[in-house]
Design a protein around this motif. Structure first.
Motif, PDB file in Angstrom:
ATOM      1  N   LEU A  50      -6.070  -1.189   1.315  1.00 24.66           N
ATOM      2  CA  LEU A  50      -4.541  -1.421   0.593  1.00 24.66           C
ATOM      3  C   LEU A  50      -3.952  -0.399   1.813  1.00 24.66           C
ATOM      4  CD1 LEU A  50      -4.882   0.435  -3.052  1.00 24.66           C
ATOM      5  CD2 LEU A  50      -4.152  -2.591  -2.170  1.00 24.66           C
ATOM      6  N   ARG A  66      -0.981   8.338  -2.957  1.00 25.40           N
ATOM      7  CA  ARG A  66      -1.650   8.384  -4.941  1.00 25.40           C
ATOM      8  C   ARG A  66      -2.023   9.971  -4.256  1.00 25.40           C
ATOM      9  NH1 ARG A  66      -0.888   5.981  -8.115  1.00 25.40           N
ATOM     10  NH2 ARG A  66      -2.788   5.750  -9.217  1.00 25.40           N
ATOM     11  N   SER A  76       3.995   0.257  -6.572  1.00 26.99           N
ATOM     12  CA  SER A  76       3.035  -1.431  -6.194  1.00 26.99           C
ATOM     13  C   SER A  76       2.379  -1.667  -7.903  1.00 26.99           C
ATOM     14  CB  SER A  76       2.207  -1.439  -4.900  1.00 26.99           C
ATOM     15  OG  SER A  76       1.276  -0.624  -4.981  1.00 26.99           O
ATOM     16  N   LEU A  77       2.323  -0.740  -8.306  1.00 25.55           N
ATOM     17  CA  LEU A  77       1.688  -1.519  -9.754  1.00 25.55           C
ATOM     18  C   LEU A  77       1.538  -1.519 -10.723  1.00 25.55           C
ATOM     19  CD1 LEU A  77      -0.621   2.634  -9.672  1.00 25.55           C
ATOM     20  CD2 LEU A  77      -1.056   0.260  -8.619  1.00 25.55           C
ATOM     21  N   ASP A  90       5.168   5.216  -4.662  1.00 21.21           N
ATOM     22  CA  ASP A  90       4.280   4.048  -4.876  1.00 21.21           C
ATOM     23  C   ASP A  90       4.804   3.088  -5.733  1.00 21.21           C
ATOM     24  OD1 ASP A  90       2.173   2.186  -5.066  1.00 21.21           O
ATOM     25  OD2 ASP A  90       0.811   3.395  -5.584  1.00 21.21           O
ATOM     26  N   ARG A 144      -5.960  -1.981 -12.618  1.00 18.10           N
ATOM     27  CA  ARG A 144      -4.700  -1.593 -12.146  1.00 18.10           C
ATOM     28  C   ARG A 144      -4.540  -1.172  -9.842  1.00 18.10           C
ATOM     29  NH1 ARG A 144      -2.413   2.624 -13.884  1.00 18.10           N
ATOM     30  NH2 ARG A 144       0.032   2.371 -13.816  1.00 18.10           N
ATOM     31  N   LEU A 145      -5.383  -0.268 -10.176  1.00 20.64           N
ATOM     32  CA  LEU A 145      -5.971   0.031  -8.239  1.00 20.64           C
ATOM     33  C   LEU A 145      -6.247  -1.286  -7.664  1.00 20.64           C
ATOM     34  CD1 LEU A 145      -8.336   2.875  -9.096  1.00 20.64           C
ATOM     35  CD2 LEU A 145      -5.755   3.498  -7.871  1.00 20.64           C
ATOM     36  N   SER A 150      -2.890  -3.335  -6.768  1.00 19.62           N
ATOM     37  CA  SER A 150      -1.817  -2.532  -6.805  1.00 19.62           C
ATOM     38  C   SER A 150      -1.316  -4.013  -5.028  1.00 19.62           C
ATOM     39  CB  SER A 150      -2.385  -1.532  -5.849  1.00 19.62           C
ATOM     40  OG  SER A 150      -2.832  -0.265  -6.709  1.00 19.62           O
ATOM     41  N   ASP A 151       0.217  -3.594  -4.415  1.00 18.59           N
ATOM     42  CA  ASP A 151      -0.520  -4.666  -3.747  1.00 18.59           C
ATOM     43  C   ASP A 151      -0.494  -4.692  -2.280  1.00 18.59           C
ATOM     44  OD1 ASP A 151       1.661  -6.380  -5.233  1.00 18.59           O
ATOM     45  OD2 ASP A 151       3.368  -5.008  -5.041  1.00 18.59           O
ATOM     46  N   PHE A 192       0.157   3.739  -0.039  1.00 20.86           N
ATOM     47  CA  PHE A 192      -0.745   4.081  -0.882  1.00 20.86           C
ATOM     48  C   PHE A 192      -1.506   4.829  -1.161  1.00 20.86           C
ATOM     49  CE2 PHE A 192      -4.636   2.978  -3.460  1.00 20.86           C
ATOM     50  CZ  PHE A 192      -3.635   3.138  -4.674  1.00 20.86           C
TER      51      PHE A 192
END
Length: 614
Positions: A125, A133, A6-7, A4, A335-336, A339-340, A129
């Motif tokens: 998401l 995670r 994206s963050l 991941d 930040r979560l 995420s993109d 993701f």
């Protein structure tokens, strides 16, 4: 799956004051004037309480000076000032609690709204993701982030801001009563106190962040181990799991010890600074008294103001740490949220309208990462009302097709059409409402049988739930249970057998009543007898629907209208069962191999029965 990525990589962007600015709209909601009024009332109570507290030393000083005169009139004045002092202290407590009552609803609603938005975001998401995670870390991040909001708001509004007001007021009062020397000494001490507190707290913040990471790791290992309880037992790995968890717990303990030791250092340094000022200011007052410029009451006056000032200053380190930690925890939560979202609806996307539930893949190219392409220009069509099966060796891309149909991912190129409509151009909610799935591993919620079946359709009636259970051939089983539909199924449905879980999944899909059904190796984990029973149910489910079956056991899809054979993401054969056998290609080879495996298994079972009889 790829890692991941994206963050945001710069953590400072999300654990600084920018995080607080981002939270302010939740605290001051534009569409809720009643909450704004509550905030204004709370601020008025704060100012009133601070005014009372700043007036108390005057009453205290006046009472002491009056007592020094020892006259009848002085006694009356002293008594009145003492009563005023006591009343003022009560007034301060009263205003503080009125402030809390007024603000409590604001803080709770802000916390609830933010938590709801985080949960909303997490559900949108991508599957990528959630596969990359760790559940324990995510839940801990949300828990810490939401819990930090209330305390952080309290400290910012009711500790930092009033302390700043009090500092200015004390400076003015000291200047008017004692001159600039005491003001300068107080200002220097406060600046030194804040600077040292900030420097040490920043150092401690790094230690705290390390503690959070180790705490999340320990929790993740515990959750992961307990979720895989049966696997641990199968391999007798209890000691191994205990050692893994103990290692994470010991690492957290070492970080906690280092953090607590740094707190002791901070407390000692703060005490040196504040007590030095206290001693110097009181010595300055005694010196003024000896010269006849100050009274005994001035000593109490200075002492009382400094004690009132030191009380919030003593908490400043803790408050600053709490605010910084709150910003870090909230930053992690943001930040979560940042995420993109890999798969989003196109702007102004319409809802999918299905009149003829056809499925078409047109030159679809897809890979989970750039280095590995799973589907290579795949094209096929499933006519409305037909039963089409997809087979092939492991890794051929069968399950990927189901994920693409649900639009958990978008293909790199090509199109996927339902009833002639590109699924990338319609809303995801409408797309998924027209597709039902019976997966290989039917994961259930830790709730009742009724809840899990009713999950297929929102606000379904009891009669509809029972009808779905009857059509899925699980109603007799449920009726024999003491609690019936209210029977809890356990976490992930572990209290049910594989066949029972599959029937619940089938009932859930029947209740949804979609025009398109995907059977993703729905019987691969079942024994032969249960598989036959489930297959009968599935064939009944497939009637009058477009069905796409993804199968490992070829015998389960031999009666399909058409069978697609995949190999390494490419369509290599297509036809009915008989046509594919006559082609003597990959499908025929797979069929012969499975027949041989079935014969071998039957021989083994026969031998086992003979040994048992002997």
């Amino acid at each position: 799956m790829p890692p991941d990525t994206s963050l945001p990589s710069d953590r400072r962007e999300t654990d600084g004051w920018a995080t607080l600015r981002r939270f302010l709209p939740y605290l001051w909601p534009a569409d809720k004037p009643q909450l704004k009024r509550r905030i204004v009332i709370a601020i008025i109570c704060v100012l009133a309480a601070k005014a009372v507290v700043l007036a108390l030393p005057y009453a205290y000083k006046g009472a002491v000076d009056a007592m020094a005169e020892r006259t009848g009139e002085a006694v009356g004045i002293a008594l009145a000032l003492v009563l005023a002092y006591g009343l003022g202290r009560f007034g301060g407590v009263l205003f503080d609690n009125l402030r809390n009552v007024s603000f409590e609803r604001v803080g709770q609603e802000a916390t609830a709204n933010l938590a709801q938005e985080v949960f909303h975001r997490l559900h949108r998401l991508s599957l990528r993701f959630h596969l990359s995670r760790r559940t324990g870390e995510v839940t801990k991040t949300i828990e810490r982030g939401t819990k930090s909001i209330d305390s952080m708001l309290y400290f910012l509004l009711f500790n930092i801001a009033p302390t700043f007001i009090e500092l200015i007021a004390v400076g003015v009062i000291f200047y008017l009563n004692f001159g600039w020397e005491l003001v300068a000494a107080t200002a220097f001490t406060v600046v030194a106190y804040i600077a040292v507190t900030r420097w040490i707290t920043e150092w401690r913040t790094k230690l705290r962040r390390e503690m959070n990471e180790l705490d999340g790791r320990a929790l993740d290992r515990a959750v992961d181990s307990l979720l895989n309880y049966e696997t641990v037992k199968y391999f007798g790995a209890e000691r191994r799991e205990e050692e893994r968890y103990a290692g994470a717990a010991r690492a957290y303990a070492r970080a906690a010890i280092k953090s607590e030791n740094s707190l002791a250092l901070l407390n000692v340094v703060q005490a040196v600074i504040t007590n030095t000022l206290m001693a110097g200011a009181m010595a300055f007052t005694v010196w003024g008294w000896s010269r006849g410029n100050l009274t005994v009451g001035d000593l109490v006056f200075v002492n009382t103001y400094l004690m009132q000032l030191f009380r919030p200053l003593d908490m400043l380190g803790w408050v600053y740490r709490s605010i910084r930690q709150g910003l870090i925890d909230m930053g992690e939560m943001f930040r979560l949220m940042d995420s993109d979202i890999e798969v989003e609806d196109a702007p102004g996307a319409p809802a999918l309208v299905v009149r003829q539930p056809t499925i078409a893949f047109e030159n679809v190219v897809f890979g989970y990462d750039e280095e590995r392409t799973v589907l290579h220009g795949l094209s096929f069509e499933v006519p409305a009302g037909h039963r089409v099966a997809i087979v092939g060796p492991s890794g051929a891309g069968k399950s990927t097709i189901a994920r693409l149909l649900f639009r958990f991912y978008d293909p790199q190129s090509g199109r996927i059409l339902i009833d002639g409509q590109d699924i990338a151009q319609v809303t995801q909610d409408s797309l998924r409402s027209h597709i039902g799935i019976v997966p290989q591993d039917s994961v259930l919620f830790n709730d009742t049988l009724r809840y899990n079946i009713a999950y297929g359709r929102e606000q379904s009636s009891d009669a509809q739930v029972e009808a779905a259970a009857r059509d899925a051939a699980i109603l007799p089983f449920i009726e024999h249970l003491p609690l019936g539909f209210e029977t809890p199924v356990g976490e992930r449905g572990l209290k049910l057998s594989g066949g029972e879980k599959q029937r619940v999944a089938i009932a859930r899909t029947l209740l949804k009543d979609p025009p398109i059904v995907i059977l993703d190796e729905a019987t691969s984990a079942l024994d032969t007898r249960t598989e036959r029973d489930i297959l009968k149910t599935l064939r009944r489910v497939s009637e009058d629907r477009t069905t796409l079956s993804i199968a490992h056991r070829l015998s389960t899809i031999a009666d399909a209208d058409r069978i697609l054979v995949l190999e390494q993401g490419r369509l290599v054969e297509s036809g009915t069962h008989g046509q594919l056998l006559s082609q003597d290609g990959l499908y025929a080879a797979m069929w012969m191999q499975q027949l041989a495996d079935d014969d071998l298994n039957e021989d083994d079972e026969t031998g086992d029965r003979q040994q048992a009889a002997e």
